[in-house]
Motif scaffolding. Structure first.
Motif, mmCIF file in Angstrom:
data_model
loop_
_atom_site.group_PDB
_atom_site.id
_atom_site.type_symbol
_atom_site.label_atom_id
_atom_site.label_comp_id
_atom_site.label_asym_id
_atom_site.label_seq_id
_atom_site.Cartn_x
_atom_site.Cartn_y
_atom_site.Cartn_z
ATOM 1 N N GLY A 141 0.688 -1.183 -0.104
ATOM 2 C CA GLY A 141 0.020 -0.006 -0.116
ATOM 3 C C GLY A 141 0.797 1.251 -0.033
ATOM 4 O O GLY A 141 0.593 2.107 -0.841
ATOM 5 N N ARG A 142 1.670 1.391 0.816
ATOM 6 C CA ARG A 142 2.737 2.467 0.838
ATOM 7 C C ARG A 142 3.370 2.728 -0.531
ATOM 8 O O ARG A 142 3.641 3.818 -1.161
ATOM 9 N N ALA A 143 4.044 1.544 -0.997
ATOM 10 C CA ALA A 143 4.830 1.672 -2.278
ATOM 11 C C ALA A 143 3.997 2.039 -3.397
ATOM 12 O O ALA A 143 4.096 2.968 -4.252
ATOM 13 N N SER A 144 2.549 1.392 -3.491
ATOM 14 C CA SER A 144 1.777 1.871 -4.592
ATOM 15 C C SER A 144 1.246 3.110 -4.473
ATOM 16 O O SER A 144 1.369 4.030 -5.442
ATOM 17 N N ASP A 145 1.281 4.030 -3.298
ATOM 18 C CA ASP A 145 0.914 5.222 -3.159
ATOM 19 C C ASP A 145 2.054 6.156 -3.579
ATOM 20 O O ASP A 145 1.827 7.122 -4.452
ATOM 21 N N LEU A 146 3.268 5.729 -3.278
ATOM 22 C CA LEU A 146 4.454 6.457 -3.720
ATOM 23 C C LEU A 146 4.547 6.413 -5.314
ATOM 24 O O LEU A 146 4.921 7.410 -5.883
ATOM 25 N N ALA A 147 4.471 5.471 -5.658
ATOM 26 C CA ALA A 147 4.684 5.115 -7.243
ATOM 27 C C ALA A 147 3.691 5.702 -8.018
ATOM 28 O O ALA A 147 3.919 6.486 -9.125
ATOM 29 N N ALA A 148 2.186 5.883 -7.482
ATOM 30 C CA ALA A 148 1.292 6.590 -8.084
ATOM 31 C C ALA A 148 1.305 8.051 -8.185
ATOM 32 O O ALA A 148 1.195 8.813 -9.170
ATOM 33 N N GLU A 149 2.018 8.598 -7.289
ATOM 34 C CA GLU A 149 2.531 10.153 -7.132
ATOM 35 C C GLU A 149 3.416 10.419 -8.272
ATOM 36 O O GLU A 149 3.362 11.502 -8.577
ATOM 37 N N ARG A 150 4.085 9.516 -8.674
ATOM 38 C CA ARG A 150 5.207 9.554 -9.720
ATOM 39 C C ARG A 150 4.715 9.060 -11.106
ATOM 40 O O ARG A 150 5.442 8.912 -11.837
ATOM 41 N N GLY A 151 3.363 8.814 -11.206
ATOM 42 C CA GLY A 151 2.866 8.494 -12.605
ATOM 43 C C GLY A 151 3.190 6.752 -12.861
ATOM 44 O O GLY A 151 3.034 6.405 -14.073
ATOM 45 N N TYR B 268 14.112 3.845 -11.986
ATOM 46 C CA TYR B 268 14.706 4.543 -10.764
ATOM 47 C C TYR B 268 14.889 6.034 -10.784
ATOM 48 O O TYR B 268 14.437 6.498 -9.643
ATOM 49 N N GLU B 269 14.846 6.811 -11.868
ATOM 50 C CA GLU B 269 14.809 8.181 -11.822
ATOM 51 C C GLU B 269 13.372 8.568 -11.552
ATOM 52 O O GLU B 269 13.319 9.648 -10.745
ATOM 53 N N ARG B 270 12.534 7.906 -12.127
ATOM 54 C CA ARG B 270 11.084 8.399 -11.813
ATOM 55 C C ARG B 270 10.735 7.921 -10.318
ATOM 56 O O ARG B 270 9.860 9.103 -9.839
ATOM 57 N N LEU B 271 11.047 7.081 -9.885
ATOM 58 C CA LEU B 271 10.583 6.618 -8.262
ATOM 59 C C LEU B 271 11.317 7.543 -7.440
ATOM 60 O O LEU B 271 10.890 8.071 -6.480
ATOM 61 N N THR B 272 12.751 7.593 -7.683
ATOM 62 C CA THR B 272 13.590 8.323 -6.514
ATOM 63 C C THR B 272 13.706 9.849 -6.783
ATOM 64 O O THR B 272 13.738 10.482 -5.680
ATOM 65 N N GLY B 273 13.265 10.357 -7.861
ATOM 66 C CA GLY B 273 13.590 11.804 -8.315
ATOM 67 C C GLY B 273 15.253 12.090 -8.290
ATOM 68 O O GLY B 273 15.555 13.114 -8.134
ATOM 69 N N ILE B 274 15.845 11.062 -8.301
ATOM 70 C CA ILE B 274 17.173 11.175 -8.245
ATOM 71 C C ILE B 274 18.041 10.637 -9.563
ATOM 72 O O ILE B 274 17.479 9.845 -10.153
ATOM 73 N N SER B 275 18.784 11.599 -10.181
ATOM 74 C CA SER B 275 19.432 11.328 -11.232
ATOM 75 C C SER B 275 20.461 9.962 -11.221
ATOM 76 O O SER B 275 20.941 9.996 -9.871
ATOM 77 N N PHE B 276 20.182 8.961 -11.978
ATOM 78 C CA PHE B 276 21.051 7.902 -11.783
ATOM 79 C C PHE B 276 22.378 7.911 -11.887
ATOM 80 O O PHE B 276 23.375 7.615 -11.005
#
Length: 303
Positions: A192-202, A288-296
Motif C-alpha cells: 500500500g505504501r509503495a503503491s501510493d508513492l509510485a502513483a504520485e510519480r505516474g 530508478y529516476e522516476r521513483l526516486t527523483g534522483i539522477s542515476f
C-alpha cells in the motif's frame, strides 16, 4: 567482463542467485553484490544489462528508507568506505552495487502482493476464477485492476525451477499461522505504501514480491531486494489499458522479446540483440529516476 564470485577470491562465497553473489563477512554479516545478469522465465540469460546491478541496489536502498517505519531492513551499510578491512581490496567493484547486511534466517515463503491481474495470477484466474484462494469477479482480463490488493504467497524455488503460487493456508502450514499472518499484514502494508508513492510519480505498481528473515536476535527484517524492476511490475499510469500486455519499466520487455523470438525454452537462451539491451537498460534507469527523483548518474557518482 561479467561480474562473478571468482572476482572476490579472498572472500568466503556463500552462494549465487540469478543476479546476486553472497559472501560471508564475519560471523553475523553477509555481503550482497548485485551483478548485471538478467533472468527471464527462471533462466539466466547469456547477455548482461549494463549498470543493472547498480540500479537494483540504489532503488532497493531508496525503498528501504521509505519503508523503515513499517519494518526494518537487513542493511548495515552500503557505503564501501565503511566496510570491514577485508573488503577494502574490492572497493571499486563493490561501489554502488553492494550492501553489507545482517545475516538472516530466511522465511521459506515468498510474499507476493498484487494490485492488478497479470502474469501467473492471470493464468490461475483463467483456470480457476481465483488467485491463491482469493475468489475474483468474473470478466477480468490481463491488466485489470483488482477490487483490492491481495496477498498471494509462493514457494521459493531453486535456480532453474519455477516458484509456485500457494494459498494462505498452505503458507501457514509451511511457516506457522502466527508468522504467516504477520507476513501477510506486513506485505499488504508495504504494498500500500509503495503503491501510493509510485502513483504520485505516474507509475502503477501491478505486483511485487518480498522476502523476509530473522536476524540472530530474532528481529524480523525485510531482506534481499525490494520494489525493483526485477521483483516488481511497474506500468506507466498514462498508458494503462486492460486487455493485454502493458508497457512497463521492468523486464517484461525481455520476456516479450523472448516469446516473440520463438525461443524453445528447452534449449539454451539466446543472446539479446544490442537494441534490446539498450532499451532494457533505459527502462531500468527510468524506473530508478522516476521513483526516486534522483539522477542515476548522480547516484553512481556519489556511491
Amino acid at each position: 567482463m561479467p561480474l562473478t564470485h571468482e572476482e572476490f577470491g579472498g572472500l568466503t562465497h556463500l552462494g549465487s542467485g540469478k543476479v546476486r553473489e553472497l559472501f560471508a563477512v564475519g560471523d553475523d554479516a553477509v555481503l550482497l553484490v548485485a551483478s548485471d545478469r538478467i533472468s527471464a522465465f527462471d533462466v539466466i540469460l547469456p547477455t548482461e544489462i549494463p549498470d543493472k546491478g547498480a540500479v537494483l541496489t540504489g532503488l532497493t536502498l531508496w525503498w528501504f528508507d521509505q519503508l523503515a517505519d513499517l519494518v526494518p531492513s537487513h542493511v548495515i551499510s552500503s557505503n564501501v568506505d565503511e566496510y570491514p578491512a577485508e573488503l577494502a581490496p574490492y572497493k571499486e567493484q563493490l561501489r554502488g552495487r553492494s550492501m553489507l547486511c545482517h545475516r538472516l534466517d530466511m522465511v521459506l515463503v515468498e510474499c507476493v502482493a498484487r494490485g492488478y491481474l497479470t502474469g501467473s495470477g492471470l493464468k490461475d484466474y483463467n483456470r480457476t476464477g481465483a488467485v491463491s484462494g482469493h475468489p475474483l469477479p468474473d470478466g477480468l482480463v490481463d491488466g485489470s485492476k483488482l477490487p483490492h490488493p491481495i496477498y498471494t504467497p509462493s514457494t521459493k524455488a531453486p535456480i532453474g525451477e519455477h516458484d509456485e503460487n500457494i494459498s494462505r493456508a498452505d503458507a501457514a502450514d509451511r511457516i506457522g499461522a502466527e508468522l504467516a499472518a504477520e507476513l501477510e499484514k506486513l506485505t499488504l502494508q508495504i504494498f500500500g505504501r509503495a503503491s501510493d508513492l509510485a502513483a504520485e510519480r505516474g507509475i502503477l505498481l501491478a505486483d511485487t514480491k518480498f522476502e523476509f528473515g530473522h536476524d540472530p536476535a530474532g528481529v524480523l527484517r525485510l531482506g534481499d531486494e525490494v520494489l525493483t524492476p526485477d521483483s516488481s511490475r511497474f506500468w506507466p499510469a498514462d498508458l494503462w489499458s486492460p486487455g493485454g500486455a502493458q508497457p512497463s519499466f521492468d523486464k517484461q520487455f525481455i520476456r516479450d522479446y523472448l516469446v516473440n523470438s520463438g525461443w524453445d525454452r528447452d534449449t539454451p537462451a539466446p543472446e539479446l540483440p544490442d537494441d534490446v539491451v539498450v532499451s532494457t537498460r533505459a527502462r531500468y534507469v527510468e524506473a530508478y529516476e522516476r521513483l526516486t527523483g534522483i539522477s542515476f548518474d548522480d547516484y553512481l557518482s556519489t556511491s
